[in-house]
Motif scaffolding. Sequence first.
Motif, PDB file in Angstrom:
ATOM      1  N   ARG A 102     -14.117  -2.972  -5.663  1.00 30.01           N
ATOM      2  CA  ARG A 102     -13.303  -1.926  -5.025  1.00 30.01           C
ATOM      3  C   ARG A 102     -11.837  -2.146  -5.352  1.00 30.01           C
ATOM      4  O   ARG A 102     -11.411  -3.283  -5.587  1.00 30.01           O
ATOM      5  CB  ARG A 102     -13.500  -1.935  -3.495  1.00 30.01           C
ATOM      6  N   ALA A 104      -7.831  -1.006  -3.950  1.00 35.01           N
ATOM      7  CA  ALA A 104      -7.075  -0.406  -2.842  1.00 35.01           C
ATOM      8  C   ALA A 104      -5.592  -0.383  -3.188  1.00 35.01           C
ATOM      9  O   ALA A 104      -4.876  -1.376  -2.958  1.00 35.01           O
ATOM     10  CB  ALA A 104      -7.315  -1.187  -1.556  1.00 35.01           C
ATOM     11  N   GLN A 106      -1.616   0.534  -2.750  1.00 32.27           N
ATOM     12  CA  GLN A 106      -0.832   0.539  -1.515  1.00 32.27           C
ATOM     13  C   GLN A 106       0.647   0.753  -1.814  1.00 32.27           C
ATOM     14  O   GLN A 106       1.185   0.229  -2.781  1.00 32.27           O
ATOM     15  CB  GLN A 106      -1.016  -0.802  -0.775  1.00 32.27           C
ATOM     16  N   VAL A 127      -2.201   3.828   2.380  1.00 34.55           N
ATOM     17  CA  VAL A 127      -3.409   3.180   1.847  1.00 34.55           C
ATOM     18  C   VAL A 127      -4.532   4.196   1.701  1.00 34.55           C
ATOM     19  O   VAL A 127      -4.427   5.340   2.166  1.00 34.55           O
ATOM     20  CB  VAL A 127      -3.866   2.028   2.770  1.00 34.55           C
ATOM     21  N   THR A 128      -5.603   3.742   1.087  1.00 36.65           N
ATOM     22  CA  THR A 128      -6.823   4.543   0.951  1.00 36.65           C
ATOM     23  C   THR A 128      -7.897   3.952   1.863  1.00 36.65           C
ATOM     24  O   THR A 128      -7.729   2.836   2.381  1.00 36.65           O
ATOM     25  CB  THR A 128      -7.315   4.533  -0.507  1.00 36.65           C
ATOM     26  N   ALA A 130     -10.456   2.445   1.111  1.00 33.08           N
ATOM     27  CA  ALA A 130     -10.943   1.174   0.568  1.00 33.08           C
ATOM     28  C   ALA A 130     -10.147  -0.023   1.076  1.00 33.08           C
ATOM     29  O   ALA A 130     -10.605  -1.170   0.957  1.00 33.08           O
ATOM     30  CB  ALA A 130     -10.885   1.211  -0.960  1.00 33.08           C
ATOM     31  N   PHE A 131      -8.974   0.222   1.651  1.00 33.31           N
ATOM     32  CA  PHE A 131      -8.139  -0.878   2.145  1.00 33.31           C
ATOM     33  C   PHE A 131      -8.892  -1.728   3.160  1.00 33.31           C
ATOM     34  O   PHE A 131      -8.797  -2.967   3.142  1.00 33.31           O
ATOM     35  CB  PHE A 131      -6.862  -0.306   2.782  1.00 33.31           C
TER      36      PHE A 131
END
Length: 409
Positions: A102, A104, A106, A127-128, A130-131
């Motif tokens: 994954r 992420a 930022q 963030v997304t 996935a963070f």
Amino acid sequence: MASKLPLADTVGMALSTLKANRLRSLLTMLGIVIGNASVITLVGVGRGAQNLAEDQLSSLGANVLFVVPGSNDTRRQGVAFPRTLVLDDATAIAAQVPSVKRVAPQISANEVVQAGARSTSASISGVTPAFLPVRSFEVARGRFISSEDEQSAKTVVVIGPDLRDKLFPSGAAVGQSIRIRDQRFNVIGVMEPKGAVFGSNQDENAYIPLTTMVSRLTGRDPTYGVSLSFISVEAKDEQSTGPAKFQITNLLRQRHRILRKDDFAVRSQKDALTIVGTITGGLTLMLGAIGGVSLLVGGIGIMNIMLVSVSERTEEIGLRKALGARSSDVLRQFLVESLVLASIGGVIGTAVGLGTVTAVAFFSPLPAAIGASTILVTVGLSGSIGLFFGVVPARRAAMLDPIVALRSL
């Protein structure tokens, strides 16, 4: 020829002499007590700092990599990071690096956050979704940012527990609203406590969708597009971190058309642990050396007091030799006295140091600790110092001529 005095009798005579001069013995031990306590305390605090740093790094995840903008030179010089890491880089890493699970991206910025009449400064991170799994964060109340929030660039925010306490001390935060740059954000969640990493309190942060961060707060760079603060990358497992680091580095070099010096860096937890271990290990060694100087001062104190004792006990030494005591018996008695003083002082100092280390661990967040090997080495070192610095006065006492010594009666 006089027989050799048994060791038990030598020890008994030494203890009797020290007991007869309690105040002098206590004052002589004081330097060793302070020295041992200093060594134990300083080494314990140094190891505690190392343990704290390692614990904080472990919370980042064993298979997490961080891709940051700027070269090693820019970080060492402390200059502002260039905007060399963009959102397309994160997309390329996720799509083209097989060792990655994954990604992420930022963007972080410090902003003033308001809730009613209350306001405070906080780090706002775009963030997304996935963070959350990449950084091993958890939500205590409400929910985290969703894909829909990100796609629609919704004005929603998830706040840390410490930030929640500052803005909403008397009530629930979920469902309330806060203002960032005079823009209203709905609070949809509160994070679980995470603690501090390298002095940065993660529990005072706020998280908003990355698209909202770009459209509402930072905007796009006309040259580079969406510039990122860093990219968190989760490898497939801990064994994949090495290959992932290599693949990410090669990919970004191709994307950035780098021929010589990288304009980014890829860091793993292992790299950070190595750096922290080197720094804290050197710090612990330095603190131990400072405590060792205190022990040396204590040893010099023992030597000086024992030299005075030899001068005061000249008649006693002459009388013992006249009655048949050998020079080696006198030598051993003074060495035993020095050894006993240093050993008892070492034990007391170790106890004081352990108490101090325990108090530091109890009253502060620093997990100060000391190993059994350090305790044994320190106590043994104090005894050795007693023997070493007791040689000069012991030899002086052993070399006294009994006839000359008895003249002072």
